[in-house]
Write an enzyme that holds these catalytic residues in place. Structure first.
Site, PDB file in Angstrom:
ATOM      1  N   ASN A   1     -11.060  -2.351  -5.383  1.00 16.31           N
ATOM      2  CA  ASN A   1     -10.285  -1.353  -6.141  1.00 16.31           C
ATOM      3  C   ASN A   1     -10.947  -0.936  -7.458  1.00 16.31           C
ATOM      4  O   ASN A   1     -10.556   0.062  -8.070  1.00 16.31           O
ATOM      5  CB  ASN A   1      -8.848  -1.839  -6.390  1.00 16.31           C
ATOM      6  CG  ASN A   1      -7.961  -1.804  -5.153  1.00 16.31           C
ATOM      7  OD1 ASN A   1      -7.064  -2.630  -4.991  1.00 16.31           O
ATOM      8  ND2 ASN A   1      -8.194  -0.841  -4.264  1.00 16.31           N
TER       9      ASN A   1
ATOM     10  N   ASP B   1       0.829  -1.209   0.000  1.00 18.41           N
ATOM     11  CA  ASP B   1       0.000   0.000   0.000  1.00 18.41           C
ATOM     12  C   ASP B   1       0.866   1.264   0.000  1.00 18.41           C
ATOM     13  O   ASP B   1       1.977   1.268   0.522  1.00 18.41           O
ATOM     14  CB  ASP B   1      -0.905  -0.022   1.240  1.00 18.41           C
ATOM     15  CG  ASP B   1      -2.076   0.937   1.122  1.00 18.41           C
ATOM     16  OD1 ASP B   1      -2.350   1.425   0.005  1.00 18.41           O
ATOM     17  OD2 ASP B   1      -2.725   1.207   2.155  1.00 18.41           O
TER      18      ASP B   1
HETATM   19  C1  IPE Z   1      -5.477  -2.690  -0.232  1.00 20.08           C
HETATM   20  O1  IPE Z   1      -5.138  -1.353  -0.319  1.00 20.08           O
HETATM   21  C2  IPE Z   1      -5.407  -3.340  -1.576  1.00 20.08           C
HETATM   22  C3  IPE Z   1      -4.079  -3.471  -2.173  1.00 20.08           C
HETATM   23  C4  IPE Z   1      -2.948  -3.135  -1.601  1.00 20.08           C
HETATM   24  C5  IPE Z   1      -4.049  -4.049  -3.485  1.00 20.08           C
HETATM   25  P1  IPE Z   1      -6.246  -0.202  -0.497  1.00 20.08           P
HETATM   26  O2  IPE Z   1      -5.508   1.066  -0.591  1.00 20.08           O
HETATM   27  O3  IPE Z   1      -7.153  -0.553  -1.607  1.00 20.08           O
HETATM   28  O4  IPE Z   1      -7.063  -0.320   0.874  1.00 20.08           O
HETATM   29  P2  IPE Z   1      -7.919   0.797   1.635  1.00 20.08           P
HETATM   30  O5  IPE Z   1      -8.915   1.328   0.664  1.00 20.08           O
HETATM   31  O6  IPE Z   1      -6.960   1.851   2.075  1.00 20.08           O
HETATM   32  O7  IPE Z   1      -8.516   0.077   2.789  1.00 20.08           O
HETATM   33  C1  IPE Z   2      -1.641   0.225  -3.323  1.00 17.09           C
HETATM   34  O1  IPE Z   2      -1.400   1.597  -3.362  1.00 17.09           O
HETATM   35  C2  IPE Z   2      -1.853  -0.366  -4.697  1.00 17.09           C
HETATM   36  C3  IPE Z   2      -3.247  -0.681  -5.011  1.00 17.09           C
HETATM   37  C4  IPE Z   2      -4.244  -0.645  -4.187  1.00 17.09           C
HETATM   38  C5  IPE Z   2      -3.513  -1.085  -6.384  1.00 17.09           C
HETATM   39  P1  IPE Z   2      -2.588   2.643  -3.347  1.00 17.09           P
HETATM   40  O2  IPE Z   2      -2.980   2.943  -4.735  1.00 17.09           O
HETATM   41  O3  IPE Z   2      -3.696   2.181  -2.471  1.00 17.09           O
HETATM   42  O4  IPE Z   2      -1.863   3.900  -2.709  1.00 17.09           O
HETATM   43  P2  IPE Z   2      -2.472   4.902  -1.652  1.00 17.09           P
HETATM   44  O5  IPE Z   2      -2.966   4.095  -0.498  1.00 17.09           O
HETATM   45  O6  IPE Z   2      -3.584   5.636  -2.326  1.00 17.09           O
HETATM   46  O7  IPE Z   2      -1.337   5.791  -1.280  1.00 17.09           O
HETATM   47 MG    MG Z   3      -4.085   2.414  -0.528  1.00 14.07          MG
END
Ligand code: IPE
Ligand code: IPE
Ligand code: MG
Length: 244
Positions: free
Chosen positions: A70, A22
């Protein structure tokens, strides 16, 4: 029990480590760049972490790449991620295969575009006999969705008379999960400072140890990984029992 290089016993090793990668978006934002710039940087970190596994005693590495939630992101980000996954597989397939990595995907493939599903299947096929590291990529994965799909298939088998409802146990359900060939994760790491599970491996992580680190995923290194996995050896896992 195989002795590790530093004298640690194998039962203290994190045999299966799962990572919620993340913070890509925030990493890009900090640089005034679009979110996809962060996703590209994040994808580049995977290789180094996979390569670090054998020396650390990590046999299974499972990474969360895209959740069932997502899809709620903008169309630009979602389609950018899907094309990144395709490019990643095309670019890395050969070297993953040559490095002895066995790649598997978990998650629901039905909503993914056929071209991507084909590439995923091919990568699984060309790496299936590898044994150095088991890399599992969670793509369109959600823990609740996985359990729901497992229960559905189990119900169909009950209807078809293949199994008996009376015999259903935790082990039965485990066999219907996407992860049926994997041991439960010993350690789940989440980067970026968020301390939540976000629907990752809900069933499998019942007794996993968790580590939440502030580092954003594109800044995550082999050294940080080694530190966390090393610290795991000092944890006191009780699994609900009381130690004498
Ligand atoms: C979890 O991260 C999913 C992945 C790392 C692929 P998200 O960024 O989607 O989770 P939330 O929305 O912060 O809970
Ligand atoms: C994790 O990084 C990757 C995916 C969920 C695909 P994020 O895209 O959630 O990055 P932040 O949390 O917005 O910084
Ligand atoms: Mg994230």
């Amino acid at each position: 029990m195989s002795g590790m290089a530093d004298g640690k016993s194998a039962d203290k090793c994190a045999r299966h480590v799962a990572i919620i990668m993340d913070g890509n978006g925030r990493w890009a934002q900090l640089r005034g760049r679009p979110r996809l710039f962060g996703h590209r940087a994040g994808a580049k970190r995977v290789r180094e972490i996979v390569e670090a596994c054998p020396d650390l005693g990590v046999e299974y590495l499972t990474i969360f790449a895209f959740s069932t939630e997502n899809w709620k992101r903008t169309q630009t980000e979602v389609s950018g991620l899907m094309s990144l996954f395709k490019h990643y597989i095309l670019k890395e397939a050969r070297s993953l295969a040559e490095a002895g990595v066995c790649v598997r995907f978990i998650g629901d493939r039905h909503r993914l575009e056929p071209k991507l599903v084909t590439l995923m299947g091919e990568l699984e096929q060309i790496t299936q006999d590898n044994t150095r590291v088991n890399l599992t990529i969670a793509l369109n994965y959600g823990g609740r969705d996985e359990v729901a799909r497992a229960v559905k298939r189990m119900a169909l088998d009950i209807e078809a008379g293949k199994i008996c409802a009376q015999d259903v146990s935790e082990n039965t359900l485990t066999r219907y999960l996407d992860t049926h060939v994997l041991p439960d994760p010993d350690l789940v790491i989440r980067t970026s400072g968020e301390a939540r599970v976000s629907n990752f491996l809900l069933w499998q992580a019942a007794y996993s140890e968790y580590e939440f680190v502030k580092t954003l995923w594109p800044d995550f290194t082999r050294e940080i990984f080694a530190q966390i996995v090393g610290d795991f050896a000092h944890r006191d896992r009780r699994f609900g029992a009381v130690k004498s």
